[in-house]
Design a protein around this motif. Structure first.
Motif, PDB file in Angstrom:
ATOM      1  N   ALA A  24      33.721  45.302  53.340  1.00  0.00           N
ATOM      2  CA  ALA A  24      33.642  46.001  51.911  1.00  0.00           C
ATOM      3  C   ALA A  24      34.226  45.256  51.014  1.00  0.00           C
ATOM      4  O   ALA A  24      35.211  44.418  51.262  1.00  0.00           O
ATOM      5  CB  ALA A  24      34.010  47.501  52.061  1.00  0.00           C
ATOM      6  N   THR A  25      33.746  45.242  49.611  1.00  0.00           N
ATOM      7  CA  THR A  25      34.154  44.404  48.944  1.00  0.00           C
ATOM      8  C   THR A  25      34.477  45.093  47.538  1.00  0.00           C
ATOM      9  O   THR A  25      33.959  46.437  47.287  1.00  0.00           O
ATOM     10  CB  THR A  25      33.393  43.371  48.267  1.00  0.00           C
ATOM     11  N   TYR A  26      35.699  44.787  46.646  1.00  0.00           N
ATOM     12  CA  TYR A  26      36.000  45.551  45.307  1.00  0.00           C
ATOM     13  C   TYR A  26      36.176  44.245  44.487  1.00  0.00           C
ATOM     14  O   TYR A  26      37.076  43.335  44.595  1.00  0.00           O
ATOM     15  CB  TYR A  26      37.058  46.337  45.680  1.00  0.00           C
ATOM     16  N   THR A  27      35.847  44.549  43.325  1.00  0.00           N
ATOM     17  CA  THR A  27      36.204  43.617  41.967  1.00  0.00           C
ATOM     18  C   THR A  27      37.361  44.426  41.293  1.00  0.00           C
ATOM     19  O   THR A  27      37.234  45.257  40.704  1.00  0.00           O
ATOM     20  CB  THR A  27      35.076  43.434  41.267  1.00  0.00           C
ATOM     21  N   TYR A  28      38.506  43.400  41.449  1.00  0.00           N
ATOM     22  CA  TYR A  28      39.834  43.772  40.740  1.00  0.00           C
ATOM     23  C   TYR A  28      39.714  43.225  39.492  1.00  0.00           C
ATOM     24  O   TYR A  28      39.650  41.886  39.379  1.00  0.00           O
ATOM     25  CB  TYR A  28      41.102  43.731  41.585  1.00  0.00           C
ATOM     26  N   THR A  29      39.792  43.883  38.165  1.00  0.00           N
ATOM     27  CA  THR A  29      40.052  43.178  36.853  1.00  0.00           C
ATOM     28  C   THR A  29      41.492  43.167  36.384  1.00  0.00           C
ATOM     29  O   THR A  29      41.911  44.516  36.305  1.00  0.00           O
ATOM     30  CB  THR A  29      39.011  43.866  35.977  1.00  0.00           C
ATOM     31  N   ALA A  30      41.957  42.167  36.128  1.00  0.00           N
ATOM     32  CA  ALA A  30      43.410  42.328  35.900  1.00  0.00           C
ATOM     33  C   ALA A  30      43.394  42.493  34.108  1.00  0.00           C
ATOM     34  O   ALA A  30      42.685  42.148  33.412  1.00  0.00           O
ATOM     35  CB  ALA A  30      44.148  40.664  35.840  1.00  0.00           C
ATOM     36  N   THR A  31      44.659  43.207  33.836  1.00  0.00           N
ATOM     37  CA  THR A  31      44.713  43.812  32.541  1.00  0.00           C
ATOM     38  C   THR A  31      46.410  43.484  31.858  1.00  0.00           C
ATOM     39  O   THR A  31      47.210  43.307  32.780  1.00  0.00           O
ATOM     40  CB  THR A  31      44.547  45.290  32.227  1.00  0.00           C
ATOM     41  N   CYS A  32      46.548  43.565  30.716  1.00  0.00           N
ATOM     42  CA  CYS A  32      47.970  43.342  30.066  1.00  0.00           C
ATOM     43  C   CYS A  32      48.862  44.322  30.627  1.00  0.00           C
ATOM     44  O   CYS A  32      49.904  43.908  30.680  1.00  0.00           O
ATOM     45  CB  CYS A  32      47.658  43.233  28.637  1.00  0.00           C
ATOM     46  N   SER A  33      48.240  45.410  31.147  1.00  0.00           N
ATOM     47  CA  SER A  33      49.430  46.660  31.560  1.00  0.00           C
ATOM     48  C   SER A  33      49.731  46.322  32.767  1.00  0.00           C
ATOM     49  O   SER A  33      50.707  46.987  33.131  1.00  0.00           O
ATOM     50  CB  SER A  33      48.430  47.884  31.489  1.00  0.00           C
TER      51      SER A  33
END
Length: 421
Positions: free
Chosen positions: A154-163
């Motif tokens: 299984a895969t998941y895309t994690y998007t980094a944020t300034c928070s």
């Protein structure tokens, strides 16, 4: 029993089925978060399904059909029970990502193997590929889920944020299936693209090697601050003074706000130093948010001197013992009554008679000299230890924390290592 259950001829919906399969219901019960096999709370148990499952086994037995089929089937041998243990491995495509960019997390769930001795040799075959859902967590909070494919991936895309700047701990939790118990990764240190797997955390209690950590950097968009020591490694010679450390805080991308300093330490000596900062905070405004500021870290409560604390003869905190040998003392430091009497005899006028007071003093002096009373001692105390009890490695983790007006907390940290000989 298991050979009959694995046989399409005797495990079916027709009249000769040995088992009455139970396909609905479950044996789930509420569980408390943090307890074994229930890391995130909810319920624990299994659903009934077609065929063998961990809720109802093979189902109920039709005794008449079992008796008729008993001699018609060849036993599978040892270990033919369906597998129940799973393990989850997790890997990231990068160990660092700038805010606004993404990394892909890949969770691979594997099942246990089946061992059989049929027909005559020991044979190990893989169990069925796990199916079901994997939850992805960042800092122990669920951020998404994905269904396992035919290969158990299984895969998941994690998007980094300034928070969420700094180190982010990644976790994958397989929720289980009728065949397999759930399991939790991470299972290895963060890998690069194409990285390989590592040890796992399985439902049988095995422990992972290290977590998957992705560090989110501010890139060119997030107001932030960097922290760095002037000297990351400090060597202190035996008997030397433990120096302070200067930490430089540099604002980037127009950062404004107050950074408050705290610190923690680990050590090989068993003694934890007291840590203080001067100043305890630094503030960046729009007028000075392009200029670095510094704070000074001071370690106290330990020393590099060859001293033994809290022993007799101390003259300061952590004191050195005096070496003390009565046989080598000068006459004026002997400390006995004989010395006092000798001094009195020297200073008295020759013609003056010895009065009652002098007789008393001489008597006391003679008794003191014979009995050994006084300040001197014939037994020298133990010498100081040849090594400082504080010798060792001290890893100081300096943390800078900024809290916005909305309550959002941002942290950064840096490490200073002291090696005291």
């Amino acid at each position: 029993i298991y050979a009959l259950g694995n046989s399409a001829a005797y495990y079916n919906t027709t009249g000769n089925s040995v088992f009455h399969d139970i396909t609905t219901g479950n044996n789930s019960n509420p569980c408390t978060a943090g307890t074994p096999s229930c890391p995130y709370g909810g319920s624990i148990g299994y659903n009934a399904a077609t065929g063998y499952d961990l809720a109802t086994g093979w189902g109920s037995v039709d005794l008449n059909n079992l008796a008729n089929a008993w001699a018609a089937i060849t036993p599978l041998g040892l270990g033919s029970l369906g597998p129940s243990i799973s393990s989850t491995a997790l890997v990231s495509t990068a160990n660092s990502v700038a805010a606004g960019s993404s990394v892909t997390l890949t969770a691979t769930v594997t099942g246990s193997t089946i061992t059989s001795v049929f027909p005559a040799t020991l044979t190990t075959i893989p169990g069925p590929t796990p199916a079901g859902t994997v939850q992805f967590l960042v800092n122990n909070a669920i951020v998404g889920s994905s269904t396992l494919n035919a290969s158990g991936v299984a895969t998941y895309t994690y998007t980094a944020t300034c928070s969420a700047l700094g180190a982010q701990s990644m976790t994958a939790a397989y929720t289980g299936s009728p065949v397999y118990a759930g399991s939790v990764g991470p299972a290895l240190a963060t890998g690069l693209a194409g990285g390989t797997g590592g040890a796992t955390i399985a439902s049988n209690g095995s422990v992972n090697t290290s977590p998957v950590t992705v560090t989110v950097t501010p890139g060119t968009t997030c107001p932030y601050y960097n922290m760095a020591p002037t000297n990351a490694s400090v060597l202190v010679a035996a008997g030397g003074t433990i120096p302070t450390s200067t930490i430089t805080v540099t604002p980037i991308n127009g950062f404004t706000g107050t950074v408050t300093f705290t610190a923690s330490s680990t050590t090989t000596s068993g003694y934890l130093p007291s840590l203080s900062f001067n100043p305890a905070t630094v503030t960046f405004t729009s007028a000075n948010n392009t200029v670095a500021q510094t704070t000074v870290v001071t370690l106290s409560g330990i020393t590099a001197d060859l001293r033994m604390p809290n022993l007799p003869g101390q003259v300061d905190s952590g004191t050195m013992l005096a070496q003390h040998n009565a046989g080598r003392k000068p006459w004026y430091a002997a400390g006995s009554g004989v010395t006092l009497a000798s001094l009195l005899l020297l200073v008295l006028p020759r013609r003056r008679r010895l009065g009652g007071l002098l007789v008393l003093v001489l008597s006391v002096a003679l008794i003191g000299g014979v009995t050994g009373c006084g300040a001197s001692s014939q037994t020298a105390p133990a010498a100081t230890t040849p090594n400082s009890i504080y010798a060792g490695t001290y890893i100081i983790n300096v943390i800078g924390t900024y809290t916005s007006s909305g309550g959002q907390v941002t942290r950064n940290s840096t490490i200073v290592t002291y090696n005291i000989n």
